[in-house]
Design an enzyme around this catalytic site. Structure first.
Site, PDB file in Angstrom:
ATOM      1  N   HIS A 115      -4.721   9.848  63.150  1.00 56.20           N
ATOM      2  CA  HIS A 115      -4.319  10.181  64.362  1.00 56.20           C
ATOM      3  C   HIS A 115      -2.803  10.127  64.601  1.00 56.20           C
ATOM      4  O   HIS A 115      -2.165  10.823  65.519  1.00 56.20           O
ATOM      5  CB  HIS A 115      -4.966   9.044  65.457  1.00 56.20           C
ATOM      6  CG  HIS A 115      -4.180   7.764  65.556  1.00 56.20           C
ATOM      7  ND1 HIS A 115      -4.784   6.772  64.709  1.00 56.20           N
ATOM      8  CD2 HIS A 115      -3.204   7.351  66.211  1.00 56.20           C
ATOM      9  CE1 HIS A 115      -3.822   5.645  64.743  1.00 56.20           C
ATOM     10  NE2 HIS A 115      -3.021   6.017  65.735  1.00 56.20           N
ATOM     11  N   ASP A 145     -10.111   7.548  60.033  1.00 58.29           N
ATOM     12  CA  ASP A 145      -8.836   7.638  60.366  1.00 58.29           C
ATOM     13  C   ASP A 145      -7.863   7.359  59.412  1.00 58.29           C
ATOM     14  O   ASP A 145      -6.882   6.782  59.505  1.00 58.29           O
ATOM     15  CB  ASP A 145      -8.576   6.710  61.612  1.00 58.29           C
ATOM     16  CG  ASP A 145      -7.551   7.020  62.284  1.00 58.29           C
ATOM     17  OD1 ASP A 145      -6.780   8.171  62.434  1.00 58.29           O
ATOM     18  OD2 ASP A 145      -6.855   5.971  63.231  1.00 58.29           O
ATOM     19  N   GLY A 217       3.351   2.968  67.447  1.00 60.19           N
ATOM     20  CA  GLY A 217       4.343   2.956  66.401  1.00 60.19           C
ATOM     21  C   GLY A 217       3.974   2.420  65.098  1.00 60.19           C
ATOM     22  O   GLY A 217       4.518   2.770  63.976  1.00 60.19           O
ATOM     23  N   ASN A 218       3.064   1.331  65.228  1.00 64.21           N
ATOM     24  CA  ASN A 218       2.563   0.815  64.085  1.00 64.21           C
ATOM     25  C   ASN A 218       1.668   1.505  63.341  1.00 64.21           C
ATOM     26  O   ASN A 218       1.447   1.173  62.070  1.00 64.21           O
ATOM     27  CB  ASN A 218       2.371  -0.802  64.195  1.00 64.21           C
ATOM     28  CG  ASN A 218       3.309  -1.830  64.156  1.00 64.21           C
ATOM     29  OD1 ASN A 218       3.836  -2.423  65.280  1.00 64.21           O
ATOM     30  ND2 ASN A 218       3.878  -2.230  62.992  1.00 64.21           N
ATOM     31  N   SER A 219       0.977   2.194  63.851  1.00 64.51           N
ATOM     32  CA  SER A 219      -0.105   2.957  63.425  1.00 64.51           C
ATOM     33  C   SER A 219       0.168   3.608  61.723  1.00 64.51           C
ATOM     34  O   SER A 219       1.178   4.295  61.935  1.00 64.51           O
ATOM     35  CB  SER A 219      -0.821   3.928  64.246  1.00 64.51           C
ATOM     36  OG  SER A 219      -1.176   3.555  65.465  1.00 64.51           O
ATOM     37  N   THR A 235      -4.231   0.533  62.048  1.00 61.38           N
ATOM     38  CA  THR A 235      -4.778   1.634  62.963  1.00 61.38           C
ATOM     39  C   THR A 235      -4.849   1.253  64.428  1.00 61.38           C
ATOM     40  O   THR A 235      -4.564   2.446  64.954  1.00 61.38           O
ATOM     41  CB  THR A 235      -6.329   1.776  62.296  1.00 61.38           C
ATOM     42  OG1 THR A 235      -6.354   2.083  60.897  1.00 61.38           O
ATOM     43  CG2 THR A 235      -7.106   2.815  63.072  1.00 61.38           C
ATOM     44  N   ILE A 237      -5.064  -1.109  68.110  1.00 59.02           N
ATOM     45  CA  ILE A 237      -4.998  -2.341  69.090  1.00 59.02           C
ATOM     46  C   ILE A 237      -6.132  -2.587  69.878  1.00 59.02           C
ATOM     47  O   ILE A 237      -6.492  -1.428  70.404  1.00 59.02           O
ATOM     48  CB  ILE A 237      -3.421  -2.663  69.560  1.00 59.02           C
ATOM     49  CG1 ILE A 237      -3.225  -1.734  70.378  1.00 59.02           C
ATOM     50  CG2 ILE A 237      -2.521  -2.803  68.622  1.00 59.02           C
ATOM     51  CD1 ILE A 237      -1.902  -1.714  71.234  1.00 59.02           C
ATOM     52  N   LEU A 274     -27.084   5.774  51.295  1.00 56.71           N
ATOM     53  CA  LEU A 274     -28.029   4.874  50.781  1.00 56.71           C
ATOM     54  C   LEU A 274     -29.488   5.473  51.420  1.00 56.71           C
ATOM     55  O   LEU A 274     -30.445   5.580  50.650  1.00 56.71           O
ATOM     56  CB  LEU A 274     -28.293   3.433  51.237  1.00 56.71           C
ATOM     57  CG  LEU A 274     -29.105   2.346  50.726  1.00 56.71           C
ATOM     58  CD1 LEU A 274     -28.774   2.296  49.206  1.00 56.71           C
ATOM     59  CD2 LEU A 274     -28.944   0.921  51.300  1.00 56.71           C
ATOM     60  N   GLY A 275     -29.439   6.082  52.322  1.00 58.40           N
ATOM     61  CA  GLY A 275     -30.583   6.557  53.110  1.00 58.40           C
ATOM     62  C   GLY A 275     -31.585   5.930  53.911  1.00 58.40           C
ATOM     63  O   GLY A 275     -32.746   5.958  53.818  1.00 58.40           O
ATOM     64  N   GLY A 278     -31.867   1.678  60.555  1.00 54.10           N
ATOM     65  CA  GLY A 278     -32.598   0.276  60.878  1.00 54.10           C
ATOM     66  C   GLY A 278     -31.698  -0.586  62.267  1.00 54.10           C
ATOM     67  O   GLY A 278     -30.814   0.165  62.591  1.00 54.10           O
TER      68      GLY A 278
END
Length: 459
Positions: A115, A145, A217-219, A235, A237, A274-275, A278
């Site tokens: 992003h 992301d 800005g930390n992203s 990523t 907050i 894995l397929g 559940g």
């Protein structure tokens, strides 16, 4: 004699008192301490003042960069120009976004968030020494992301070493390093608040949660341990105001590293599946399905042609471990599988009739089970779907991630695609091959909806 005896008794008592006082206050302390209970104070850090963050911070700030994203978009003076295409009434407007990134190799590869660089026409990276470089986009993984950039610097760059995010512990000290509000080289400290945090409640992601202060800005910046190792990419907050309010989240380094290696080697992300389908167990689910276990992943469906089906995993099995990783819920399951590639073998420990059973499963390429195009996720239809809808072919819409049609997601999910641009959707391979060739152009879909009606839609 009585007086003599009294004097002798008083003298003895005085001697005892004097000796006791000497022992208690005057005698030098012995290095040998006898205790009746164990003490753990030597092995416990009681606060941040006992931890030295300076070395880790110094290592990290030189490896974290400032990322500038320049985008242009067409601005319309009134809404009618957008709908009726009056080109003369619109104009191009430039927008600049900023974020952070982490140098992961001395030759200039940089990890950041998808992003941060999304829709960029131009990318610029500024190092901690204020040198700036144009960056090119190597690849992205929008679902997790993560994005990978590359700059061509005139020197070997300081880079950050990956740590093992599976080995971190709740309560462990960490540093968040980035450029919040364009304040370069900012370091904040906190602890790991939780692991395998799923914010979507769908088990799609598995974040590290921390209380280190993270702001816009930390992203794309680094979450590091006290040894200066990268254990996550900051990523997002969780905040009602849009600014830091106590919790922040990072993509674990083990997942990030695997994504980056895939992008560098294959050009896309190789996902092993894995397929199984559940639910994450808790008291309510356990009661509903009639079992006593309240932790683990309860299997109520097996995907056709998947590794799980071929290995003999059954409906009703409870996954409690993948290799050596304990599985408490869906996010534990997906976080581990996100570090694996197709054709890798995973030892799946299941509870079957209250007995543990270890089953080796060869992971299937996820694109052969589900496939996403233009924000729409498809999957093969099951035998029960064919019976329910009275059809012999088709591809099912599993989920909708495209924001432009988000209002119709509930309507579209579960519908069966019968054709795409009049090409019969015989199976998911047919749809995959066609949409890959067509790219991001719009297509006309013939849908069999959940209520049984046939409709044609374009997206």
């Amino acid at each position: 004699m009585k007086k003599l005896g009294s004097l002798l008794l008083i003298s003895l008592l005085s001697g005892v008192v004097t000796l006791g006082a000497y022992k208690l206050f005057l005698e030098p302390k012995s290095n040998t301490i006898t205790t009746v209970a164990p003490t753990f104070s030597k092995n416990v850090s009681l606060g941040a003042e006992n931890t030295d963050f300076t070395a880790a911070a110094d290592m990290a700030i030189h490896s974290v960069v400032h990322v500038k994203n320049v985008t242009t978009q067409r601005v319309y003076r009134d809404p009618f120009e957008f709908f009726f295409g009056n080109r003369g009434g619109s104009q191009q407007q430039m927008q600049i976004g900023t974020g952070s990134g982490v140098i992961i190799s001395e030759d200039g590869y940089i990890a950041t968030n998808n992003h941060v660089i999304q829709n960029a026409n131009e990318l610029e990276v500024t190092l901690n020494n204020n040198k700036s470089y144009k960056a090119k986009l190597v690849g992205t993984d929008s679902k997790m992301d993560i994005a990978l950039l590359k700059i061509d610097a005139d020197e070997k760059l300081p880079y950050m070493v990956f740590g093992d995010s599976d080995a971190i512990k709740v309560g462990e000290w960490v540093l968040a390093v980035g450029n919040p509000y364009n304040l370069t080289s900012t370091v904040t400290a906190g602890i790991i608040s939780a692991k395998a945090r799923d914010l979507s409640n769908e088990g799609l992601q598995s974040f590290i949660q921390t209380d280190a202060a993270v702001n816009p800005g930390n992203s794309g910046g680094a979450l590091v341990n006290t040894r200066g190792e990268l254990i996550g990419i900051n990523t997002m907050i969780s905040s009602p105001t849009g600014s830091y309010a106590g919790y922040s989240f990072a993509v674990p380094s083990n997942i990030t590293r695997k994504i980056i290696e895939d992008l560098m080697q294959f050009g896309n992300v190789q996902r092993g599946a894995l397929g199984v389908e559940g639910a994450e167990l808790n008291s309510a689910v356990a009661e509903q399905v009639g079992i006593s276990e309240t932790q683990g992943f309860y299997i109520n469906g097996i995907t056709k042609n998947s590794g799980a089906e071929k290995a003999g995993i059954k409906e009703g099995d409870i996954i409690i471990k993948l290799d050596d990783k304990k599985i408490k819920g869906f996010s534990d399951l997906t976080s581990y599988l996100n570090t694996k590639r197709p054709n890798e073998v995973v030892n799946v420990t299941v509870l079957r009739n209250e007995n543990e059973k270890v089953i080796p499963v060869t992971l299937t390429k996820k694109e052969l089970l589900t496939f996403e195009a233009n924000g729409i996720e498809f999957e093969e239809i099951s035998t029960s779907d064919k019976k329910e809808f009275g059809i012999s072919y088709g591809v099912k819409i599993k989920d909708v991630h495209n924001k432009s049609i988000a209002d119709y997601s509930d309507y579209l999910k579960g519908s069966i695609v019968l054709s795409v641009d009049n090409i019969k959707a015989k199976d998911i391979k047919t749809v995959i091959n066609y949409l890959k060739q067509k790219g991001e152009q719009r297509s006309q879909y013939q849908l069999l909806t959940k209520n049984g009606s046939i409709e044609r839609v374009i997206f």
